[in-house]
Design a protein around this motif. Sequence first.
Motif, PDB file in Angstrom:
ATOM      1  N   GLU A  56       0.830  -1.197   0.000  1.00 48.09           N
ATOM      2  CA  GLU A  56       0.000   0.000   0.000  1.00 48.09           C
ATOM      3  C   GLU A  56       0.868   1.253   0.000  1.00 48.09           C
ATOM      4  O   GLU A  56       2.033   1.226   0.415  1.00 48.09           O
ATOM      5  N   PRO A  58       2.274   4.385   1.582  1.00 47.99           N
ATOM      6  CA  PRO A  58       2.426   4.700   3.002  1.00 47.99           C
ATOM      7  C   PRO A  58       1.483   5.811   3.449  1.00 47.99           C
ATOM      8  O   PRO A  58       1.257   6.796   2.736  1.00 47.99           O
ATOM      9  N   GLN A  95       6.708   4.236  -1.741  1.00 47.38           N
ATOM     10  CA  GLN A  95       6.014   3.012  -2.151  1.00 47.38           C
ATOM     11  C   GLN A  95       6.674   2.393  -3.385  1.00 47.38           C
ATOM     12  O   GLN A  95       6.925   1.181  -3.427  1.00 47.38           O
ATOM     13  N   GLU A 114      -0.619  -1.775  -4.222  1.00 49.91           N
ATOM     14  CA  GLU A 114      -1.952  -2.220  -3.835  1.00 49.91           C
ATOM     15  C   GLU A 114      -3.016  -1.734  -4.805  1.00 49.91           C
ATOM     16  O   GLU A 114      -4.047  -2.373  -5.003  1.00 49.91           O
ATOM     17  N   VAL A 123      -0.716  -8.185   2.464  1.00 46.57           N
ATOM     18  CA  VAL A 123      -0.660  -6.755   2.166  1.00 46.57           C
ATOM     19  C   VAL A 123       0.277  -6.099   3.169  1.00 46.57           C
ATOM     20  O   VAL A 123       0.147  -6.317   4.388  1.00 46.57           O
ATOM     21  N   GLN A 125       1.382  -2.714   4.884  1.00 46.15           N
ATOM     22  CA  GLN A 125       0.829  -1.384   5.154  1.00 46.15           C
ATOM     23  C   GLN A 125       1.879  -0.533   5.866  1.00 46.15           C
ATOM     24  O   GLN A 125       2.034  -0.629   7.084  1.00 46.15           O
ATOM     25  N   ASP A 127       3.619   2.986   7.299  1.00 49.35           N
ATOM     26  CA  ASP A 127       3.252   4.287   7.865  1.00 49.35           C
ATOM     27  C   ASP A 127       4.536   5.116   7.915  1.00 49.35           C
ATOM     28  O   ASP A 127       5.459   4.789   8.658  1.00 49.35           O
ATOM     29  N   ALA A 149       5.432  -0.558  10.001  1.00 44.56           N
ATOM     30  CA  ALA A 149       4.772  -1.411   9.012  1.00 44.56           C
ATOM     31  C   ALA A 149       3.918  -2.472   9.689  1.00 44.56           C
ATOM     32  O   ALA A 149       4.279  -3.009  10.745  1.00 44.56           O
ATOM     33  N   LYS A 150       2.804  -2.778   9.036  1.00 37.45           N
ATOM     34  CA  LYS A 150       1.954  -3.906   9.430  1.00 37.45           C
ATOM     35  C   LYS A 150       1.867  -4.865   8.247  1.00 37.45           C
ATOM     36  O   LYS A 150       1.696  -4.427   7.102  1.00 37.45           O
ATOM     37  N   ARG A 157      -7.688 -10.658   6.592  1.00 35.33           N
ATOM     38  CA  ARG A 157      -7.149  -9.388   7.061  1.00 35.33           C
ATOM     39  C   ARG A 157      -6.657  -9.466   8.506  1.00 35.33           C
ATOM     40  O   ARG A 157      -6.852  -8.563   9.311  1.00 35.33           O
TER      41      ARG A 157
END
Length: 245
Positions: A56, A58, A95, A114, A123, A125, A127, A149-150, A157
């Motif tokens: 994704e 950021p 990204q 994404e 995925v 994710q 930040d 990051a996640k 999910r």
Amino acid sequence: MIRCLAACAAAVALLSGCSFVSAVDSVGDPTDLYTVSPKSTFDSDLPSVYWQLAVEAPVAAANLDTGRIAIAMTPTSTDYYAKVAWTDRAPLMVQTRIVDSFENTRKIVAVSRESIALRANYVLQPDLRNFEAMYFYGMPPIVKVRIIAKLVRMPDRQIIGVASFERCVRARADKVPKVVEAFDQALGSVIKQLVSWTLRTPPPQPPSDSVPYDIARYRNPANAIIDSANCPKGNDASMVPYTDE
């Protein structure tokens, strides 16, 4: 107060050869565009994985969600270099470099932004918490890059990993091209660790009902990764390396 900060920035510009612009002041089109490079070298023991990953764009605060090159004259202010910019908004540029770096590993089946709706197994994710040149530790400035990051398992999910990566690098000179080199090195170090962590966190095979996850292990806060190196501790910035050190 804002005008005071702008005046301080202008005074520093006269001394250092760099020029700044307040975040609230209007400016003309940038005259110089800069970018950063992806990582292309990784540890030899990086695992090969057989799942697909979507990255994704950021998330970033408004002061970083811009094409301007951010600077911090104080810990609580944000300004920008005048008449220069990144080639894209900072989160989108980051990204792209993350995706490029995953591809450069040659260890993953497929990775993409994404936005193209890849049927991803996971995925990522990010930040973007820090992406600025800090002047309050003296000159030349220190570039700080921090990404939290996640990693999310699809399609349910489930968050299966959380990590924070932070690096700081001092520019070789108080000139925009040298500061950009420090951005490139700090971001490259963060991306290298981010890519390695992502590839090592899930099993190498795609997730399936026949290979259940120990979700309790992934949700244990003690397993969150905090990877910080070379950043100032309080007022002490002696451990921050110069670019290319």
